[in-house]
Design a protein around this motif. Structure first.
Motif, mmCIF file in Angstrom:
data_model
loop_
_atom_site.group_PDB
_atom_site.id
_atom_site.type_symbol
_atom_site.label_atom_id
_atom_site.label_comp_id
_atom_site.label_asym_id
_atom_site.label_seq_id
_atom_site.Cartn_x
_atom_site.Cartn_y
_atom_site.Cartn_z
ATOM 1 N N ALA A 66 72.593 60.926 38.510
ATOM 2 C CA ALA A 66 72.475 61.740 39.732
ATOM 3 C C ALA A 66 71.289 61.266 40.579
ATOM 4 O O ALA A 66 70.862 60.124 40.464
ATOM 5 N N HIS A 67 70.766 62.165 41.438
ATOM 6 C CA HIS A 67 69.657 61.836 42.347
ATOM 7 C C HIS A 67 69.996 60.602 43.196
ATOM 8 O O HIS A 67 69.207 59.676 43.331
ATOM 9 N N ARG A 69 71.626 58.968 46.948
ATOM 10 C CA ARG A 69 71.840 59.224 48.364
ATOM 11 C C ARG A 69 73.341 59.252 48.639
ATOM 12 O O ARG A 69 74.116 58.606 47.939
ATOM 13 N N PRO A 70 73.791 60.016 49.653
ATOM 14 C CA PRO A 70 75.201 59.944 50.038
ATOM 15 C C PRO A 70 75.590 58.512 50.380
ATOM 16 O O PRO A 70 74.888 57.825 51.132
ATOM 17 N N LYS A 84 76.234 65.198 48.965
ATOM 18 C CA LYS A 84 75.167 66.120 48.568
ATOM 19 C C LYS A 84 75.427 67.487 49.217
ATOM 20 O O LYS A 84 74.968 67.742 50.344
ATOM 21 N N SER A 97 69.888 71.285 47.243
ATOM 22 C CA SER A 97 71.066 70.411 47.290
ATOM 23 C C SER A 97 71.510 70.043 45.885
ATOM 24 O O SER A 97 70.690 69.928 44.972
ATOM 25 N N GLU A 99 74.862 67.545 43.903
ATOM 26 C CA GLU A 99 75.514 66.253 44.104
ATOM 27 C C GLU A 99 76.942 66.312 43.583
ATOM 28 O O GLU A 99 77.211 66.945 42.561
ATOM 29 N N ARG A 113 80.207 66.772 39.159
ATOM 30 C CA ARG A 113 79.333 67.659 39.921
ATOM 31 C C ARG A 113 78.034 67.888 39.176
ATOM 32 O O ARG A 113 78.028 68.144 37.968
ATOM 33 N N THR A 149 82.362 70.196 52.257
ATOM 34 C CA THR A 149 80.920 69.954 52.222
ATOM 35 C C THR A 149 80.324 69.968 53.616
ATOM 36 O O THR A 149 79.295 70.622 53.869
ATOM 37 N N GLU A 195 64.864 68.242 53.585
ATOM 38 C CA GLU A 195 65.837 68.263 52.479
ATOM 39 C C GLU A 195 67.262 68.261 53.023
ATOM 40 O O GLU A 195 68.150 67.578 52.492
ATOM 41 N N ARG A 198 68.173 64.745 54.342
ATOM 42 C CA ARG A 198 68.495 63.787 53.285
ATOM 43 C C ARG A 198 69.955 63.879 52.855
ATOM 44 O O ARG A 198 70.523 62.905 52.357
ATOM 45 N N ALA A 199 70.539 65.049 53.021
ATOM 46 C CA ALA A 199 71.943 65.217 52.647
ATOM 47 C C ALA A 199 72.894 64.800 53.758
ATOM 48 O O ALA A 199 73.955 64.211 53.494
#
Length: 332
Positions: A66-67, A69-70, A84, A97, A99, A113, A149, A195, A198-199
């Motif tokens: 995980a962690h 970026r889209p 995200k 957020s 993922e 997920r 989303t 935040e 970033r998504a």
């Protein structure tokens, strides 16, 4: 762990074999697809899925750790996309957020997920009520998750806009503008916007590719039906609105912070002027009293009967004149 697993044929759900390889074979034979949903799987649990569907090891590593970026990655046997989802918590006015990783291949969709936000059960139920959309195959799942989303992004952007208006009213309020917590609230809000950005920001390029824009999208994206481009263009339009809202929020919160700091500086200057004015008024009688307190024998009017009341009167007159002068200039 595996949350849900089903085979979809002609837009309708049917329970398939428990063995994943058998389920994939059945789905391909029926010109359908199998959709497997997982929530925070362990490496051991995901090894089975990786082996059966031939997922790329780099994508598997991203899905487990995980962690991310889209993004949108194309491999030989599958398509890998990272989203995200964002959750707004009204109790704390905070944005968090999660993922969602999506593997799309020939006859299968695997969703992974991470986090408690944005469960995919609602997306699955909505799709199962629209068989004409499910008939488009795995592309329909990729579109439905992306659409859900991004639509939720719009809701979060609206909530943040409301919070910003409240913060703006507090900053410019004469009573509350000087609150000690105001600067802290502004910085906290700016972190929430960051935040959120970033998504939403990195997702623009993947959506452009899926919508058929840019050099990479001109030839189509593997494992994605070209007929779905109008649907992804709709998602792209919504995402553009979200990104514009985020940019506006970021600029406004920066302006509010600058205004708050300017107000603080002005108030400090006003306080210093008041302190200086009162100090100047106190200095005049102090100076006169200091001169007459030196106890010299030969001083003007030292032995005059009216010297004491005259000196006091002079002090009082000077104080009144200074007070009037400072008051007209707005220092008091």
């Amino acid at each position: 762990m595996i949350v849900d697993c089903a085979i979809y044929r002609d837009g309708h759900r049917s329970e398939g074999p428990e063995d994943l390889s058998d389920a994939l074979a059945v789905a391909r034979a029926a010109h359908g697809f199998v959709w497997i949903g997982l929530h925070e799987p362990s490496e051991k649990e995901f090894d089975r899925v990786t082996e059966e569907f031939g997922l790329h090891p780099l994508a598997v590593e991203d899905a487990l750790n995980a962690h991310q970026r889209p993004k949108l990655e194309v491999y030989d046997d599958s398509l890998f996309m990272v989203l995200k989802p964002v959750v707004y918590e009204p109790e704390s006015d905070a944005v968090s957020s999660g993922e969602v990783m999506i593997f799309v291949g020939d006859g299968f969709v695997v969703t992974v997920r991470h986090g408690e936000g944005s469960p995919l059960a609602a997306v699955r139920r909505r799709l199962e009520k629209e068989p004409e959309l499910l008939e488009k195959g795995p592309t329909s799942v990729l579109y439905a998750i992306s659409d859900a989303t991004v639509d939720h992004y719009l809701e979060v952007a609206t909530e943040l806009q409301t919070d910003l208006e409240e913060l703006e009213a507090e900053v410019f309020s004469p009573e509350r503008g000087g609150s000690r917590n105001t600067a802290s609230r502004i910085y906290t809000f700016k972190r929430q916007v960051l935040e959120f950005r970033r998504a939403t920001g990195p997702l623009a390029l993947p959506m452009t590719r899926l919508a058929g824009g840019g050099p990479a999208g001109a030839a189509g994206v593997p494992f994605v039906d070209d007929r779905a481009r109008p649907f992804f263009r709709d998602v792209q339009d919504h995402l553009t609105r979200v990104n514009e809202s985020v940019e506006g929020l970021d600029r406004l919160v920066s302006d509010i912070l600058s205004a708050h700091l300017a107000q603080t500086g002005v108030r400090q200057n006003d306080d210093m002027r008041k302190i200086s004015a009162w100090a100047a008024m106190a200095a005049v009688p102090t100076m006169i009293a200091g001169v007459y307190g030196m106890n010299f024998d030969h001083m003007p009017e030292l032995h005059w009967l009216w010297s004491y009341p005259v000196v006091i009167l002079v002090m009082a007159v000077l104080e009144v004149l200074l007070y009037g002068l400072f008051k007209r200039r707005g220092w008091l």
